[in-house]
Enzyme design. Structure first.
Site, PDB file in Angstrom:
ATOM      1  N   LYS A  86       0.791  -1.231   0.000  1.00 32.08           N
ATOM      2  CA  LYS A  86       0.000   0.000   0.000  1.00 32.08           C
ATOM      3  C   LYS A  86       0.826   1.285   0.000  1.00 32.08           C
ATOM      4  O   LYS A  86       0.358   2.341  -0.435  1.00 32.08           O
ATOM      5  CB  LYS A  86      -0.936   0.012   1.199  1.00 32.08           C
ATOM      6  N   SER A 143      -0.091  -9.674  -1.014  1.00 32.30           N
ATOM      7  CA  SER A 143      -0.236  -8.233  -0.835  1.00 32.30           C
ATOM      8  C   SER A 143       0.216  -7.712   0.525  1.00 32.30           C
ATOM      9  O   SER A 143       0.525  -6.530   0.658  1.00 32.30           O
ATOM     10  CB  SER A 143      -1.684  -7.815  -1.091  1.00 32.30           C
TER      11      SER A 143
END
Length: 404
Positions: free
Chosen positions: A51, A301
């Site tokens: 992120k 992720s």
């Protein structure tokens, strides 16, 4: 706009705040699914997730005045850390609104980067509404975690790195929450090589993108239920939805049980901790039955999982794999019977973890009492062997659905 020029610019900027997460070839999963499987380990980033890419690039596109007002965002955890870290690098203040259900590790790490944390709501969507209110009230600059072209461009730099490491990639599996990562990666892939298939993966209990694509418009789910907290989103992004409609080649959904088993697989086979949302792509590998001998990249992720959740997932994974099970047996209430049962289990290499002795299973204790035994086994075949041995011994074994 998400274009080649923007992706190349983002890649240069993002490299200042990210580690080079080289692809990892998985012999275990390659043999298991009949494809060449590679992992893109974004769980190894400074902030424990990808992120920071989108957050840093987005902040770089803001004016000095916009940054100077202070930043605010909403996040289930990983975007929070990305914004907090990027804001720290730029020397600006950041406020992060997080759901009250956010794992403590994500809350504490966000605070550690210097951000102010506000806990509000049970899910991301409620936290986001609160963040918009605070942005309006205090004049802060809102950084959306996924529904923003610049954020999606930053996330898409993952795709550029994948193409650099594996130019002949056939398929990329991408986790989906709100869709920012899927938007960025799929758009970049189609720009540089349209033949690459990009498949999104969602939790079955929070499949807002799958439903939206089926309906041809952004659709809000009435409720969500998943252990993948980082992708627990009711409504996908409006601004990025057209890109996903154009560039994403499909969506796979996986259950929480599949995520639990995938966690155990990753820990045992790769010695890596990957959070539930990051495991979506790993669990999806078993859904590719009609695809063989292809080069597949699964994006991991993030890896920000608190130890309490980790402990629970490991226990459940062992139970699902028949590595741990609880069996109820009935035996006469007289000396020596417990030793006889223990001896029989030991003979078949079962390892006793816990015993519960219930003398009141019937009113006639002289007939029989119940013994619940929690055992460690090598797997399903070994479990069956032990159960057969107990049945042959006359102990009437029954599996008991229980946790440790």
């Amino acid at each position: 706009m998400l274009g080649k020029k923007e992706f190349e610019e983002a890649a240069k900027l993002v490299s200042q705040v990210t580690l080079e997460t080289k692809l990892i070839y998985s012999e275990h999963f390659s043999e298991k699914v009949g494809n060449n499987v590679y992992f893109k380990p974004e769980n190894m980033q400074y902030t424990g997730a990808y992120k920071v890419r989108g957050a840093y690039y987005k902040i770089s596109t803001l004016s000095d005045e916009e940054r100077g007002r202070g930043l605010i965002t909403a996040s289930a955890g990983n975007h929070a850390q990305g914004v907090a870290y990027a804001a720290k690098r730029y020397g600006v203040n950041a406020t992060i609104v997080m759901p009250t259900t956010t794992p403590l590790i994500k809350v504490n790490r966000t605070k550690a980067y210097g951000a102010e944390v506000v806990l509000y709501g049970d899910v991301y969507d409620e936290a986001c509404e609160k963040a918009y209110e605070l942005a309006e009230e205090k004049g802060l600059t809102f950084i959306h975690p996924f529904d923003d072209e610049a954020v999606a461009t930053g996330q898409g730099t993952i795709g550029m790195e994948i193409l650099k490491d594996l130019p002949l990639v056939d398929m990329i599996l991408v986790p989906i929450g709100g869709g920012g990562l899927a938007c960025g990666v799929s758009t970049l892939a189609k720009i540089f090589n349209p033949r690459i298939k990009v498949i999104g993966v969602e939790p079955a209990g929070a499949n807002c993108m799958q439903i939206s694509l089926q309906n041809g418009k952004v659709t809000t789910l009435s409720e969500i239920n998943t252990i993948a907290d980082g992708t627990a989103v009711k409504t996908p992004g409006e601004k990025i939805f057209p890109y996903i409609q154009k560039n994403l080649d499909g969506v796979i959904t996986v259950t929480d049980d599949e995520l639990v088993v995938a966690f155990l697989d990753m820990v045992e086979s790769h010695k890596m901790v990957v959070e539930n949302s990051g495991l979506l792509t790993v669990a999806a590998l078993s859904h590719l039955d009609d695809i063989k001998e292809k080069n597949i990249v699964a994006i991991l992720s993030g890896g920000n999982m608190d130890v309490i959740t980790m402990s629970s997932v490991v226990q459940q994974g062992l139970i699902f794999r028949d590595r741990i099970f609880t069996v109820s047996v009935l035996l006469p209430d007289k000396p020596g019977e417990l030793a006889a049962v223990s001896g029989l289990i030991a003979k078949h290499s079962g390892n006793v973890i816990k015993l519960e002795h219930n003398q009141f299973v019937t009113t006639n204790r002289s007939v029989e009492v119940e013994l619940r035994i929690t055992l460690e086994a090598f797997g399903t075949a070994h479990k069956s062997q032990i159960m057969d041995a107990l049945a042959d011994g006359g102990y009437k074994p029954k599996i008991v659905r229980t946790s440790l």
